[in-house]
Design a protein around this motif. Structure first.
Motif, PDB file in Angstrom:
ATOM      1  N   VAL A 201       0.828  -1.203   0.000  1.00  0.00           N
ATOM      2  CA  VAL A 201       0.000   0.000   0.000  1.00  0.00           C
ATOM      3  C   VAL A 201       0.869   1.263   0.000  1.00  0.00           C
ATOM      4  O   VAL A 201       0.495   2.289  -0.589  1.00  0.00           O
ATOM      5  CB  VAL A 201      -0.982  -0.020   1.192  1.00  0.00           C
ATOM      6  N   VAL A 202       2.028   1.210   0.630  1.00  0.00           N
ATOM      7  CA  VAL A 202       2.940   2.360   0.581  1.00  0.00           C
ATOM      8  C   VAL A 202       3.500   2.519  -0.830  1.00  0.00           C
ATOM      9  O   VAL A 202       3.641   3.648  -1.339  1.00  0.00           O
ATOM     10  CB  VAL A 202       4.080   2.206   1.607  1.00  0.00           C
ATOM     11  N   ALA A 203       3.811   1.406  -1.496  1.00  0.00           N
ATOM     12  CA  ALA A 203       4.280   1.468  -2.882  1.00  0.00           C
ATOM     13  C   ALA A 203       3.194   2.039  -3.787  1.00  0.00           C
ATOM     14  O   ALA A 203       3.485   2.823  -4.704  1.00  0.00           O
ATOM     15  CB  ALA A 203       4.696   0.074  -3.358  1.00  0.00           C
ATOM     16  N   LEU A 204       1.947   1.654  -3.546  1.00  0.00           N
ATOM     17  CA  LEU A 204       0.827   2.213  -4.307  1.00  0.00           C
ATOM     18  C   LEU A 204       0.741   3.721  -4.113  1.00  0.00           C
ATOM     19  O   LEU A 204       0.550   4.480  -5.075  1.00  0.00           O
ATOM     20  CB  LEU A 204      -0.478   1.553  -3.865  1.00  0.00           C
ATOM     21  N   HIS A 205       0.880   4.171  -2.882  1.00  0.00           N
ATOM     22  CA  HIS A 205       0.826   5.606  -2.592  1.00  0.00           C
ATOM     23  C   HIS A 205       1.953   6.349  -3.295  1.00  0.00           C
ATOM     24  O   HIS A 205       1.736   7.430  -3.875  1.00  0.00           O
ATOM     25  CB  HIS A 205       0.910   5.818  -1.079  1.00  0.00           C
ATOM     26  N   ALA A 206       3.161   5.794  -3.289  1.00  0.00           N
ATOM     27  CA  ALA A 206       4.292   6.440  -3.957  1.00  0.00           C
ATOM     28  C   ALA A 206       4.068   6.503  -5.462  1.00  0.00           C
ATOM     29  O   ALA A 206       4.346   7.534  -6.109  1.00  0.00           O
ATOM     30  CB  ALA A 206       5.585   5.686  -3.640  1.00  0.00           C
ATOM     31  N   LEU A 207       3.564   5.428  -6.034  1.00  0.00           N
ATOM     32  CA  LEU A 207       3.297   5.394  -7.473  1.00  0.00           C
ATOM     33  C   LEU A 207       2.204   6.396  -7.840  1.00  0.00           C
ATOM     34  O   LEU A 207       2.296   7.088  -8.867  1.00  0.00           O
ATOM     35  CB  LEU A 207       2.889   3.979  -7.883  1.00  0.00           C
ATOM     36  N   ASP A 208       1.190   6.483  -7.017  1.00  0.00           N
ATOM     37  CA  ASP A 208       0.106   7.447  -7.261  1.00  0.00           C
ATOM     38  C   ASP A 208       0.633   8.876  -7.210  1.00  0.00           C
ATOM     39  O   ASP A 208       0.241   9.733  -8.013  1.00  0.00           O
ATOM     40  CB  ASP A 208      -0.988   7.241  -6.212  1.00  0.00           C
ATOM     41  N   HIS A 209       1.532   9.137  -6.273  1.00  0.00           N
ATOM     42  CA  HIS A 209       2.116  10.475  -6.146  1.00  0.00           C
ATOM     43  C   HIS A 209       2.899  10.845  -7.410  1.00  0.00           C
ATOM     44  O   HIS A 209       2.745  11.957  -7.945  1.00  0.00           O
ATOM     45  CB  HIS A 209       3.039  10.521  -4.930  1.00  0.00           C
ATOM     46  N   ILE A 210       3.720   9.924  -7.887  1.00  0.00           N
ATOM     47  CA  ILE A 210       4.511  10.191  -9.084  1.00  0.00           C
ATOM     48  C   ILE A 210       3.602  10.382 -10.291  1.00  0.00           C
ATOM     49  O   ILE A 210       3.835  11.253 -11.145  1.00  0.00           O
ATOM     50  CB  ILE A 210       5.506   9.041  -9.319  1.00  0.00           C
ATOM     51  N   THR A 211       2.543   9.575 -10.377  1.00  0.00           N
ATOM     52  CA  THR A 211       1.600   9.695 -11.481  1.00  0.00           C
ATOM     53  C   THR A 211       0.995  11.086 -11.538  1.00  0.00           C
ATOM     54  O   THR A 211       0.960  11.729 -12.597  1.00  0.00           O
ATOM     55  CB  THR A 211       0.486   8.648 -11.332  1.00  0.00           C
ATOM     56  N   LYS A 212       0.520  11.570 -10.412  1.00  0.00           N
ATOM     57  CA  LYS A 212      -0.114  12.894 -10.386  1.00  0.00           C
ATOM     58  C   LYS A 212       0.897  14.004 -10.691  1.00  0.00           C
ATOM     59  O   LYS A 212       0.585  14.964 -11.400  1.00  0.00           O
ATOM     60  CB  LYS A 212      -0.758  13.119  -9.022  1.00  0.00           C
ATOM     61  N   LYS A 213       2.074  13.860 -10.159  1.00  0.00           N
ATOM     62  CA  LYS A 213       3.096  14.881 -10.394  1.00  0.00           C
ATOM     63  C   LYS A 213       3.461  14.953 -11.865  1.00  0.00           C
ATOM     64  O   LYS A 213       3.511  16.047 -12.461  1.00  0.00           O
ATOM     65  CB  LYS A 213       4.332  14.562  -9.552  1.00  0.00           C
ATOM     66  N   ARG A 214       3.723  13.829 -12.495  1.00  0.00           N
ATOM     67  CA  ARG A 214       4.145  13.820 -13.886  1.00  0.00           C
ATOM     68  C   ARG A 214       3.014  14.224 -14.821  1.00  0.00           C
ATOM     69  O   ARG A 214       3.245  14.861 -15.853  1.00  0.00           O
ATOM     70  CB  ARG A 214       4.678  12.432 -14.257  1.00  0.00           C
ATOM     71  N   ARG A 215       1.795  13.890 -14.501  1.00  0.00           N
ATOM     72  CA  ARG A 215       0.669  14.307 -15.347  1.00  0.00           C
ATOM     73  C   ARG A 215       0.531  15.824 -15.348  1.00  0.00           C
ATOM     74  O   ARG A 215       0.231  16.432 -16.373  1.00  0.00           O
ATOM     75  CB  ARG A 215      -0.626  13.665 -14.854  1.00  0.00           C
ATOM     76  N   ARG A 216       0.731  16.404 -14.187  1.00  0.00           N
ATOM     77  CA  ARG A 216       0.669  17.856 -14.129  1.00  0.00           C
ATOM     78  C   ARG A 216       1.770  18.470 -14.994  1.00  0.00           C
ATOM     79  O   ARG A 216       1.541  19.448 -15.717  1.00  0.00           O
ATOM     80  CB  ARG A 216       0.810  18.315 -12.677  1.00  0.00           C
ATOM     81  N   VAL A 217       2.967  17.895 -14.957  1.00  0.00           N
ATOM     82  CA  VAL A 217       4.067  18.385 -15.785  1.00  0.00           C
ATOM     83  C   VAL A 217       3.721  18.248 -17.262  1.00  0.00           C
ATOM     84  O   VAL A 217       3.909  19.181 -18.063  1.00  0.00           O
ATOM     85  CB  VAL A 217       5.367  17.627 -15.457  1.00  0.00           C
ATOM     86  N   LEU A 218       3.214  17.076 -17.657  1.00  0.00           N
ATOM     87  CA  LEU A 218       2.905  16.845 -19.062  1.00  0.00           C
ATOM     88  C   LEU A 218       1.792  17.755 -19.553  1.00  0.00           C
ATOM     89  O   LEU A 218       1.819  18.246 -20.688  1.00  0.00           O
ATOM     90  CB  LEU A 218       2.525  15.375 -19.271  1.00  0.00           C
ATOM     91  N   LYS A 219       0.804  17.995 -18.708  1.00  0.00           N
ATOM     92  CA  LYS A 219      -0.283  18.881 -19.124  1.00  0.00           C
ATOM     93  C   LYS A 219       0.231  20.304 -19.305  1.00  0.00           C
ATOM     94  O   LYS A 219      -0.135  20.993 -20.272  1.00  0.00           O
ATOM     95  CB  LYS A 219      -1.406  18.860 -18.103  1.00  0.00           C
ATOM     96  N   ASN A 220       1.091  20.753 -18.419  1.00  0.00           N
ATOM     97  CA  ASN A 220       1.653  22.093 -18.573  1.00  0.00           C
ATOM     98  C   ASN A 220       2.568  22.178 -19.790  1.00  0.00           C
ATOM     99  O   ASN A 220       2.663  23.233 -20.429  1.00  0.00           O
ATOM    100  CB  ASN A 220       2.412  22.500 -17.311  1.00  0.00           C
ATOM    101  N   ASN A 221       3.255  21.089 -20.115  1.00  0.00           N
ATOM    102  CA  ASN A 221       4.034  21.064 -21.346  1.00  0.00           C
ATOM    103  C   ASN A 221       3.135  21.326 -22.555  1.00  0.00           C
ATOM    104  O   ASN A 221       3.485  22.080 -23.472  1.00  0.00           O
ATOM    105  CB  ASN A 221       4.725  19.711 -21.518  1.00  0.00           C
ATOM    106  N   GLU A 222       1.977  20.666 -22.552  1.00  0.00           N
ATOM    107  CA  GLU A 222       1.039  20.857 -23.655  1.00  0.00           C
ATOM    108  C   GLU A 222       0.551  22.303 -23.717  1.00  0.00           C
ATOM    109  O   GLU A 222       0.447  22.891 -24.799  1.00  0.00           O
ATOM    110  CB  GLU A 222      -0.146  19.904 -23.491  1.00  0.00           C
TER     111      GLU A 222
END
Length: 637
Positions: A201-222
């Motif tokens: 569950v901690v690994a899931l939380h870390a993966l979810d955090h990275i997912t949200k962070k990178r999506r925000r970066v990619l959307k701002n790139n667009e």
């Protein structure tokens, strides 16, 4: 400004980085029509030791933080917009560029340790919430909903949960509600049965955090690309990253632990949808060789204690570090530290890397810190853990081609430590762990500590047990007081008894105390003794066990670290003196059971003495139970 005096202040270092970035930008404008410089001639700007600036040719685009083609895990799922309120609200409120959690009042409250604590029941967990005094939100309202996890990760996770026991599901859900609220979590009551599910569950939380962070970066790139195509002013609200890319650090004691954590991480990124790059290399370096036989795994159940098997099976090398980069379709192992999202490392391995490179910039933007198996790390070298923590969330020494227009304001202000989430996992608590939790964590969102009602440990019946206290008013004087009591009162009484002065094991938890007692025994020519320490060779161990069992040596000094790593069964014991209660409670019951390895030994033949002070509360509680420790400490507190 006197640069000689102020070169290392956060303001000066940040201004230097900004000036370098601006100079590089102007140089690129002037050289638009000139041939592009070779990348291998690019110079790195150093800021720590000197103030000389060389705006050498560089690339404006932040390659490590902002790759446009670096799609993140889960980036293709439908109806999962990064702006969805029910998914990203906790993330944006905590890590967004305009979060109110780093206000001067919030930081001052944390720095001055103005916390309000309350005991709360979260599902099956007994917890203590610590929130800032001015934080008026009730603890129960702090917890995040299940929808805080992105749907693409949440769906498969729920499917896997359906195959687990109801107790494990409950523990995972309880912890996930804390983690998704970005509160610090300290769980010093993690059982062997729950360790794997908690790790998942901690690994899931870390993966979810990275997912949200990178999506925000990619959307701002667009958004920036569209503005450039349309020849309009670029948006200004694109602050979405830190100085460097790594945002999750997992500190672990052994390579086998890193392998277990990779298994937990890739559980949420299964094949064939995802590929694990360099997996064969990882297995060759972090698992045992294919032809190796792990005696702990193949031994008959009961041969070795279960906790020992779980801790030491597999590759137990304690010098390692590996970067992991997550993309939409792959998990890339052995990524460069400045191009990865997660770092798995041992404290020793990370320290050696920092000292070799003379830089810890890759730790400047860590947003989630996980320290697992803290009891094992305490048995290694706790100073390495402290060293790593002291190098986290500091302003970097080099620019690393960072695009400062994309860095979140609270990074630039040097306040990232106030938003870092720390997750500490251990089967039990020690004063060092509690001090780390109380004194070093600055997360202004708050922190949660899990409590446990410890039962009294089971020991053979009818053994004569004595718990002997000594007075001590100051923890700094405790080692001196303990040594004085042992050498001037307890040991002389033991030596006067012919029965107690033979076949006696002296168990010493602290390595420093062990060295001190060992040196004292060496100076006493009348004492017949031998030793077992973590530095004993196999030959020395065999000789010490044989001479003690045969009665050639009356005393056997044993360090807790020796028993932690070796876990030998020792025969010939009739008397036990615990210089202090063991950190690991199972060691107490194990040593009390060793006398009965010999034939004809009755419980009345065995005697145990435990020396303790009021500062041994945590260790005593695990032996005599939460209820029993109150009686032992009565009059001492």
């Amino acid at each position: 400004m006197d640069l000689g005096e102020n070169v290392n202040t956060p303001t000066t270092r940040l201004l230097t980085l900004l000036n370098v970035s601006a100079l590089k930008s102007r140089k690129r404008t002037r050289d638009e029509d000139s041939p592009a410089p070779k990348l291998n001639k690019r110079k790195t700007v150093k800021l720590a030791e000197d103030i000389t600036l060389d705006p050498g040719p560089s690339i404006l685009h932040d390659r490590t933080n902002n790759d446009a083609d670096d799609e993140v895990v889960g980036g293709d799922e439908d109806n999962d917009d990064v702006d969805s309120q029910d998914i990203t609200s906790p993330y944006e409120q905590h890590y967004g560029p305009n979060t109110d959690l780093v206000s001067e009042a919030s930081r001052s409250s944390v720095d001055q340790r103005r916390w309000t604590s309350s005991r709360e029941k979260i599902g099956t967990l007994r917890t203590v919430f610590s929130l800032r005094n001015e934080d008026t939100i009730p603890p129960s309202k702090k917890l995040a909903k299940q929808t805080a996890i992105t749907q693409r990760l949440r769906g498969p996770f729920r499917a896997r949960q359906s195959r687990q026991s109801s107790d494990q599901r409950q523990v995972q859900d309880d912890l996930l509600s804390i983690l998704s609220a970005h509160l610090d979590l300290y769980n010093p009551a993690l059982s062997l049965e729950d360790h794997r599910s908690v790790r998942d569950v901690v690994a899931l939380h870390a993966l979810d955090h990275i997912t949200k962070k990178r999506r925000r970066v990619l959307k701002n790139n667009e958004r920036l690309a569209h503005a450039k195509t349309a020849s309009v002013s670029p948006p200004e609200d694109v602050q979405d990253q830190g100085f460097t890319r790594p945002s999750v650090l997992v500190l672990l004691p052994f390579r086998s632990s890193a392998l277990a954590w990779l298994d937990a991480l890739t559980t949420h990124t299964p094949s064939p949808a995802y590929q694990i790059e360099n997996h064969s290399r990882f297995l060759s370096e972090y698992a045992l060789p294919p032809d190796a036989i792990d005696k702990l795994v193949v031994a008959e159940p009961g041969t070795y204690p279960r906790d020992h098997v779980e801790t030491f099976k597999g590759n137990v090398d304690d010098n390692f570090r590996v970067g992991i980069k997550l993309t939409r379709k792959s998990v890339k192992l052995f990524a460069d530290f400045y191009g990865c999202d997660i770092i798995f490392a041992s404290p020793l391995g990370l320290r050696m890397s920092i000292e070799k490179e003379k830089s810890a910039d890759f730790l400047s933007s860590i947003e989630i810190l996980v320290i697992d198996q803290m009891n094992a790390l305490a048995m290694q070298n706790w100073e390495h853990v402290q060293y790593v923590l002291s190098n986290m969330n500091n302003l970097p020494k080099d620019s690393h081609d960072a695009d400062f227009s994309r860095i979140k304001p609270w990074y630039l202000d040097g306040h990232s430590a106030y938003l870092r989430q720390s997750i500490f996992l251990s089967p039990f608590e020690t004063p060092e762990l509690r001090a780390l939790f109380n004194n070093t964590l600055k997360n202004t969102a708050g922190k949660v500590r899990v409590e446990k009602m410890w039962p009294a440990i089971q020991v053979p019946e009818s053994i004569d047990q004595m718990f002997i206290s000594f007075d001590c008013a100051n923890p700094k004087d405790e080692p001196e007081k303990r040594f004085a009591y042992f050498t001037t009162q307890l040991l002389p009484r033991v030596l006067k008894s012919a029965v107690q002065s033979a076949n006696t094991v002296i168990f010493i938890p602290s390595s420093f105390d062990f060295i001190r007692v060992h040196n004292y025994f060496r100076k006493q020519s009348s004492l017949s003794f031998t030793v077992l320490s973590e530095y004993s060779t196999n030959q020395e161990i065999s000789r010490a066990r044989e001479t003690f069992f045969s009665g050639k040596k009356a005393f056997l000094l044993v360090s807790e670290r020796f028993h932690f790593y070796r876990r030998y069964k020792i025969r010939g014991i009739r008397n036990l003196i615990f210089y202090g209660p063991p950190e690991h409670p199972q060691f107490f019951s194990e040593f009390l059971s060793f006398p009965f390895l010999d034939d004809g030994v009755e419980a009345s033949d065995v005697m145990s003495k435990v020396i303790y002070s009021k500062y041994d509360k945590f260790r005593l509680e695990r032996i005599v139970g939460t209820k029993g420790v109150k009686g032992l400490l009565e009059g001492l507190l």
